[in-house]
Design a protein around this motif. Structure first.
Motif, PDB file in Angstrom:
ATOM      1  N   TYR A 184       0.837  -1.187   0.000  1.00 58.71           N
ATOM      2  CA  TYR A 184       0.000   0.000   0.000  1.00 58.71           C
ATOM      3  C   TYR A 184       0.881   1.249   0.000  1.00 58.71           C
ATOM      4  O   TYR A 184       1.877   1.332   0.734  1.00 58.71           O
ATOM      5  N   VAL A 185       0.495   2.199  -0.814  1.00 56.51           N
ATOM      6  CA  VAL A 185       1.154   3.506  -0.833  1.00 56.51           C
ATOM      7  C   VAL A 185       0.152   4.529  -0.307  1.00 56.51           C
ATOM      8  O   VAL A 185      -0.970   4.621  -0.814  1.00 56.51           O
ATOM      9  N   TYR A 186       0.568   5.292   0.728  1.00 56.18           N
ATOM     10  CA  TYR A 186      -0.321   6.243   1.383  1.00 56.18           C
ATOM     11  C   TYR A 186      -0.015   7.660   0.932  1.00 56.18           C
ATOM     12  O   TYR A 186       1.141   8.025   0.732  1.00 56.18           O
ATOM     13  N   LYS A 187      -1.064   8.454   0.801  1.00 54.92           N
ATOM     14  CA  LYS A 187      -0.914   9.845   0.406  1.00 54.92           C
ATOM     15  C   LYS A 187      -1.829  10.707   1.256  1.00 54.92           C
ATOM     16  O   LYS A 187      -3.005  10.390   1.445  1.00 54.92           O
ATOM     17  N   GLY A 188      -1.292  11.802   1.774  1.00 54.65           N
ATOM     18  CA  GLY A 188      -2.071  12.692   2.620  1.00 54.65           C
ATOM     19  C   GLY A 188      -2.437  13.972   1.903  1.00 54.65           C
ATOM     20  O   GLY A 188      -1.721  14.437   1.018  1.00 54.65           O
ATOM     21  N   SER A 189      -3.564  14.561   2.300  1.00 54.42           N
ATOM     22  CA  SER A 189      -3.985  15.843   1.740  1.00 54.42           C
ATOM     23  C   SER A 189      -4.531  16.719   2.861  1.00 54.42           C
ATOM     24  O   SER A 189      -5.095  16.219   3.838  1.00 54.42           O
ATOM     25  N   GLY A 190      -4.361  18.012   2.720  1.00 55.81           N
ATOM     26  CA  GLY A 190      -4.836  18.934   3.737  1.00 55.81           C
ATOM     27  C   GLY A 190      -3.796  19.163   4.797  1.00 55.81           C
ATOM     28  O   GLY A 190      -3.341  18.224   5.461  1.00 55.81           O
ATOM     29  N   ALA A 191      -3.350  20.394   4.957  1.00 54.92           N
ATOM     30  CA  ALA A 191      -2.326  20.701   5.952  1.00 54.92           C
ATOM     31  C   ALA A 191      -2.837  20.439   7.356  1.00 54.92           C
ATOM     32  O   ALA A 191      -3.969  20.780   7.696  1.00 54.92           O
ATOM     33  N   ARG A 192      -1.999  19.827   8.158  1.00 55.83           N
ATOM     34  CA  ARG A 192      -2.349  19.530   9.556  1.00 55.83           C
ATOM     35  C   ARG A 192      -2.359  20.799  10.377  1.00 55.83           C
ATOM     36  O   ARG A 192      -1.405  21.585  10.364  1.00 55.83           O
ATOM     37  N   SER A 193      -3.402  21.016  11.150  1.00 52.71           N
ATOM     38  CA  SER A 193      -3.459  22.181  12.033  1.00 52.71           C
ATOM     39  C   SER A 193      -2.480  21.993  13.188  1.00 52.71           C
ATOM     40  O   SER A 193      -2.337  20.895  13.733  1.00 52.71           O
ATOM     41  N   LYS A 194      -1.786  23.053  13.536  1.00 57.06           N
ATOM     42  CA  LYS A 194      -0.875  22.995  14.674  1.00 57.06           C
ATOM     43  C   LYS A 194      -1.603  23.167  15.992  1.00 57.06           C
ATOM     44  O   LYS A 194      -1.033  22.957  17.063  1.00 57.06           O
ATOM     45  N   ILE A 195      -2.870  23.560  15.944  1.00 59.64           N
ATOM     46  CA  ILE A 195      -3.659  23.769  17.164  1.00 59.64           C
ATOM     47  C   ILE A 195      -4.478  22.514  17.445  1.00 59.64           C
ATOM     48  O   ILE A 195      -5.497  22.267  16.793  1.00 59.64           O
ATOM     49  N   VAL A 196      -4.005  21.720  18.383  1.00 61.71           N
ATOM     50  CA  VAL A 196      -4.706  20.480  18.736  1.00 61.71           C
ATOM     51  C   VAL A 196      -5.288  20.533  20.149  1.00 61.71           C
ATOM     52  O   VAL A 196      -5.964  19.591  20.565  1.00 61.71           O
ATOM     53  N   ASN A 197      -5.016  21.611  20.876  1.00 66.49           N
ATOM     54  CA  ASN A 197      -5.403  21.673  22.285  1.00 66.49           C
ATOM     55  C   ASN A 197      -6.686  22.450  22.535  1.00 66.49           C
ATOM     56  O   ASN A 197      -7.025  22.731  23.687  1.00 66.49           O
ATOM     57  N   GLN A 198      -7.430  22.801  21.488  1.00 65.25           N
ATOM     58  CA  GLN A 198      -8.682  23.534  21.658  1.00 65.25           C
ATOM     59  C   GLN A 198      -9.854  22.652  21.247  1.00 65.25           C
ATOM     60  O   GLN A 198      -9.937  22.195  20.105  1.00 65.25           O
ATOM     61  N   ILE A 199     -10.762  22.408  22.191  1.00 66.38           N
ATOM     62  CA  ILE A 199     -11.915  21.535  21.944  1.00 66.38           C
ATOM     63  C   ILE A 199     -13.157  22.171  22.549  1.00 66.38           C
ATOM     64  O   ILE A 199     -13.099  23.245  23.158  1.00 66.38           O
ATOM     65  N   LYS A 200     -14.288  21.493  22.387  1.00 61.88           N
ATOM     66  CA  LYS A 200     -15.532  21.882  23.043  1.00 61.88           C
ATOM     67  C   LYS A 200     -15.942  20.770  24.009  1.00 61.88           C
ATOM     68  O   LYS A 200     -15.755  19.590  23.720  1.00 61.88           O
ATOM     69  N   PHE A 201     -16.525  21.174  25.135  1.00 58.80           N
ATOM     70  CA  PHE A 201     -16.839  20.240  26.218  1.00 58.80           C
ATOM     71  C   PHE A 201     -18.187  20.628  26.815  1.00 58.80           C
ATOM     72  O   PHE A 201     -18.401  21.789  27.159  1.00 58.80           O
ATOM     73  N   SER A 202     -19.093  19.648  26.912  1.00 60.63           N
ATOM     74  CA  SER A 202     -20.387  19.939  27.537  1.00 60.63           C
ATOM     75  C   SER A 202     -20.656  18.967  28.674  1.00 60.63           C
ATOM     76  O   SER A 202     -20.378  17.765  28.564  1.00 60.63           O
ATOM     77  N   LEU A 203     -21.199  19.509  29.760  1.00 60.00           N
ATOM     78  CA  LEU A 203     -21.601  18.731  30.913  1.00 60.00           C
ATOM     79  C   LEU A 203     -23.081  18.401  30.787  1.00 60.00           C
ATOM     80  O   LEU A 203     -23.772  18.945  29.913  1.00 60.00           O
ATOM     81  N   PRO A 204     -23.622  17.533  31.631  1.00 61.82           N
ATOM     82  CA  PRO A 204     -25.034  17.170  31.548  1.00 61.82           C
ATOM     83  C   PRO A 204     -25.945  18.405  31.579  1.00 61.82           C
ATOM     84  O   PRO A 204     -25.793  19.291  32.432  1.00 61.82           O
ATOM     85  N   ASN A 205     -26.839  18.484  30.627  1.00 60.39           N
ATOM     86  CA  ASN A 205     -27.842  19.561  30.534  1.00 60.39           C
ATOM     87  C   ASN A 205     -27.220  20.938  30.321  1.00 60.39           C
ATOM     88  O   ASN A 205     -27.821  21.956  30.685  1.00 60.39           O
ATOM     89  N   GLN A 206     -26.017  20.984  29.745  1.00 56.13           N
ATOM     90  CA  GLN A 206     -25.365  22.266  29.496  1.00 56.13           C
ATOM     91  C   GLN A 206     -24.967  22.389  28.029  1.00 56.13           C
ATOM     92  O   GLN A 206     -24.864  21.406  27.309  1.00 56.13           O
ATOM     93  N   GLU A 207     -24.741  23.640  27.623  1.00 56.12           N
ATOM     94  CA  GLU A 207     -24.241  23.905  26.282  1.00 56.12           C
ATOM     95  C   GLU A 207     -22.730  23.669  26.246  1.00 56.12           C
ATOM     96  O   GLU A 207     -22.073  23.538  27.283  1.00 56.12           O
ATOM     97  N   TYR A 208     -22.167  23.655  25.058  1.00 56.07           N
ATOM     98  CA  TYR A 208     -20.729  23.496  24.916  1.00 56.07           C
ATOM     99  C   TYR A 208     -19.975  24.671  25.546  1.00 56.07           C
ATOM    100  O   TYR A 208     -20.416  25.820  25.480  1.00 56.07           O
ATOM    101  N   GLN A 209     -18.827  24.346  26.120  1.00 56.87           N
ATOM    102  CA  GLN A 209     -17.876  25.356  26.575  1.00 56.87           C
ATOM    103  C   GLN A 209     -16.565  25.120  25.839  1.00 56.87           C
ATOM    104  O   GLN A 209     -16.186  23.977  25.574  1.00 56.87           O
TER     105      GLN A 209
END
Length: 524
Positions: A128-153
C-alpha cells in the motif's frame, strides 16, 4: 532502552493533594515525553473513568465488528450532536454513587494520530502507498466540552506531547492534551449524566499504521468507604514496542495490614488494535518478583489492548456511539485479581506495572493506581509525621470519614451501627507514638501540643466553625500556617502531651468531633 517511571511523593492531603507537578523527566525524546506525576490522593472515596472514541467507520452508528483494524478501515469523524459548529463529537455517561460527597478532581484528556487532514491509499506491487492531503493544524489543544444539561464550553488544554516533526512519529504524528476540569464539575448542578467532547482533531481516511483518537475523563470523588485509599495518577506519552517492556513503579502507600488487599488500575493507550495479538499488561508478584499478566472477560493476556472501553469484565456501553470496536483507542479499568494476596501483600508500599508487545506498537499516555491503605499510615500522612513526606504537606479542610454523618456506620453493607469510640489510654501505642514523633516546624506559634478540631483554606468557613465550637462551650482559637495560609482551629495548646492526648480522646467520643487530632509543633 528500558524505561522506569517512578511516581514521586510531592504534596500530601487528608482528602486531596494539590495538583502540583514533579516531573520524573522533562525531556522530550523521539519516542515521547517524560511522564509527570500529576497528583496523589489519600482519601475516603473512589475514582471513575469515562470516555469514547472520535474516529470510526460511521459518524453515528456503533461499530461492533471486532475482526477489523483501523489500518484497513476508511476512518471518519464520529459526530453525534448534529451541531453545525462541531466536526467531531462523542458522548459518555458519568455515574456517581448516591452517597458521594463531593468532586475532588476531574482530569480531561484527548489523544489522536494526526499527520494530515485526510489520507488515501492505493496498492502497488503488493504494497500500500499512502498519500495525505490537507495541511495539519498545529492547534490540537482547543476543543468543546459539555456537561449534563449544558451547552458546549470552549476548552484550551495543555499539550503534553505532539509528535509532529518527530523522526519516530513522522508517519502518524500522535499527540495528547490535558485540561483540569475540576472546577466545572464542582460547580455543575447536575454531575451524573452525559458528557460530550467535540472538535478533537485526527486524520480521516487512511493512515499508515491506522488512525485512532478519543477522549477520557478521570474523576476522583469523596464518599464513605471502609478504609482510606491511596489514588495516584500520572500522564505523559510513551512508545511501547517489541524492543523492551515499559515498567511503571508506584510508591508512597502502605496497603492494609490484615485482610484482602483491594487494588485497581486504570490505563489508556492509543493504537491498541482489536485483531492484532501480542500485547500484554502485567503486575509484579510481591512474593517472588515475577510478573503476572492481567486479563478478564473483556481483555486477554495476549491481546490486552484490543480497541475497547471496559470496566473490569464489562464493556462500557453507556456511550454514544457505543461501539464495541473503538478502532485503536483503549480505556481499561480493572481490579487486580489478588487472590490470597499473592500479587500485593499486606503492608506493601510499592508495586510495578509492565506493558509490552510482540506485535504492533502502541502509545501509553495515562495510568492511575489505587489501593486501600492502612489507617495508621493514613493518620501519619494527615498529621504530617511521615518521615518521607514533603515539607509542603497540607491537611484538607473537608473530611469524609468511612461513615456518613447523617447515618453513621462502619460498613454500609451491614446493619447500621451507632457511632461508638473507645478512648485510648496513656499506655497505648497511639500516645507513645505522639510522644516520639517528629515535631512540625510552624513559624509564628508557640511550641507545644495543639488539639486540632479542623483545618480550613477559607477564613469564612474557619470563622463559622470556630463560632460553632464556642457556642457548644469549647474554648476555640486559631492560627494560620504560613506554609499554606490555611486556618488551623485548636481547642487547647499544652506543654504536655498527656493533657492534649486526654482531651483529644475525650472529644472523639462525640461523633461531631471524631476527627480531632494532636499537632506537635516547634518542640524539636
Amino acid at each position: 532502552m528500558k524505561s522506569i517511571f517512578r511516581l514521586l511523593f510531592f504534596v500530601i492531603g487528608l482528602s486531596l493533594v494539590n495538583a502540583q507537578e514533579i516531573a520524573t523527566t522533562d525531556a522530550t525524546t523521539p519516542d515521547g515525553v517524560g511522564f509527570k506525576s500529576k497528583n496523589e490522593f489519600y482519601i475516603f472515596g473512589d475514582a471513575v473513568v469515562i470516555g469514547n472514541n472520535i474516529l470510526s467507520k460511521d459518524d453515528k452508528k456503533a461499530f461492533n465488528v471486532l475482526q477489523v483494524n483501523n489500518d484497513d478501515t476508511k476512518m471518519r469523524y464520529v459526530d453525534i450532536d448534529r451541531d453545525p459548529t462541531t466536526f467531531s463529537s462523542s458522548q459518555a455517561a458519568l455515574k456517581l454513587p448516591s452517597d458521594f460527597k463531593k468532586i475532588v478532581y476531574a482530569g480531561l484528556y484527548w489523544s489522536a494520530t494526526y499527520a494530515y487532514e485526510k489520507g488515501s491509499r492505493k496498492q502497488q506491487k503488493g504494497n500500500y502507498v499512502y498519500k495525505g492531503s490537507g495541511a495539519r493544524s498545529k492547534i490540537v489543544n482547543q476543543i468543546k466540552f459539555s456537561l449534563p444539561n449544558q451547552e458546549y464550553q470552549d476548552i484550551t488544554g495543555e499539550v503534553i506531547y505532539d509528535g509532529l516533526g518527530s523522526p519516530t512519529h513522522l508517519i502518524n504524528s500522535p499527540y495528547v492534551c490535558y485540561a483540569d476540569v475540576t472546577k466545572l464539575l464542582k460547580e455543575a448542578e447536575v454531575k451524573s449524566g452525559a458528557y460530550t467532547v467535540a472538535n478533537i482533531k485526527a486524520t480521516q481516511g487512511y493512515l499508515s499504521g491506522g488512525s485512532a483518537g478519543g477522549w477520557m475523563m478521570y474523576v476522583v470523588y469523596q464518599s464513605p468507604t471502609d478504609n482510606p485509599k491511596y489514588i495516584s495518577t500520572y500522564h505523559g506519552f510513551a512508545l511501547v514496542n517489541k524492543e523492551e517492556p515499559l515498567d511503571i513503579t508506584f510508591e508512597n502507600f502502605k496497603s492494609v495490614e490484615k485482610g484482602d488487599v483491594k487494588t485497581s488500575v486504570v490505563v489508556s493507550v492509543l493504537e491498541g488494535d482489536s485483531d492484532l495479538r501480542g500485547d500484554e499488561f502485567a503486575i509484579i508478584k510481591q512474593r517472588d518478583g515475577s510478573f503476572q499478566s492481567l486479563s478478564n472477560g473483556a481483555r486477554f493476556q495476549q491481546n490486552f489492548f484490543n480497541s475497547s472501553i471496559t470496566n473490569n469484565s464489562i464493556k462500557n456501553r453507556d456511550r454514544l456511539p457505543n461501539s464495541e470496536n473503538t478502532f485503536g483507542f483503549d480505556i481499561a479499568k480493572l481490579d487486580i485479581p489478588n487472590y490470597n494476596n499473592t500479587i500485593i501483600n499486606n503492608s506493601t508500599s510499592e508495586t510495578t506495572l509492565r506493558l509490552k508487545t510482540e506485535a504492533d506498537r502502541f502509545y501509553l499516555y495515562f495510568t492511575a493506581f489505587q489501593t486501600e491503605i492502612e489507617q495508621t499510615y493514613f493518620d501519619d500522612i494527615i498529621q504530617d509525621n511521615n518521615p518521607n513526606a514533603s515539607v509542603t504537606a497540607y491537611v484538607s479542610p473537608e473530611i469524609v470519614r468511612a461513615q456518613p454523618e447523617s447515618d453513621p456506620s462502619y460498613n454500609t453493607k451491614e446493619k447500621r451501627k451507632a457511632y461508638k469510640y473507645t478512648k485510648r489510654s496513656l499506655n497505648s501505642k497511639a500516645f507513645k507514638y505522639l510522644k516520639n514523633k517528629k515535631s512540625a516546624a510552624i513559624a509564628g506559634i508557640e511550641g507545644g501540643y495543639y488539639v486540632i478540631s479542623g483545618v480550613f483554606s477559607e477564613s469564612l468557613r474557619a470563622d463559622k466553625w470556630t463560632t460553632k465550637l464556642i457556642e457548644n462551650g469549647l474554648d476555640a482559637n486559631a492560627f494560620i500556617n504560613p506554609k499554606n495560609n490555611w486556618n488551623y482551629i485548636y481547642l487547647l495548646r499544652s506543654d504536655t502531651a498527656e493533657e492534649a492526648f486526654e482531651l483529644t480522646e475525650e472529644l472523639k467520643t462525640n461523633y461531631r468531633y471524631r476527627d480531632t487530632w494532636v499537632l506537635k509543633a516547634n518542640l524539636d
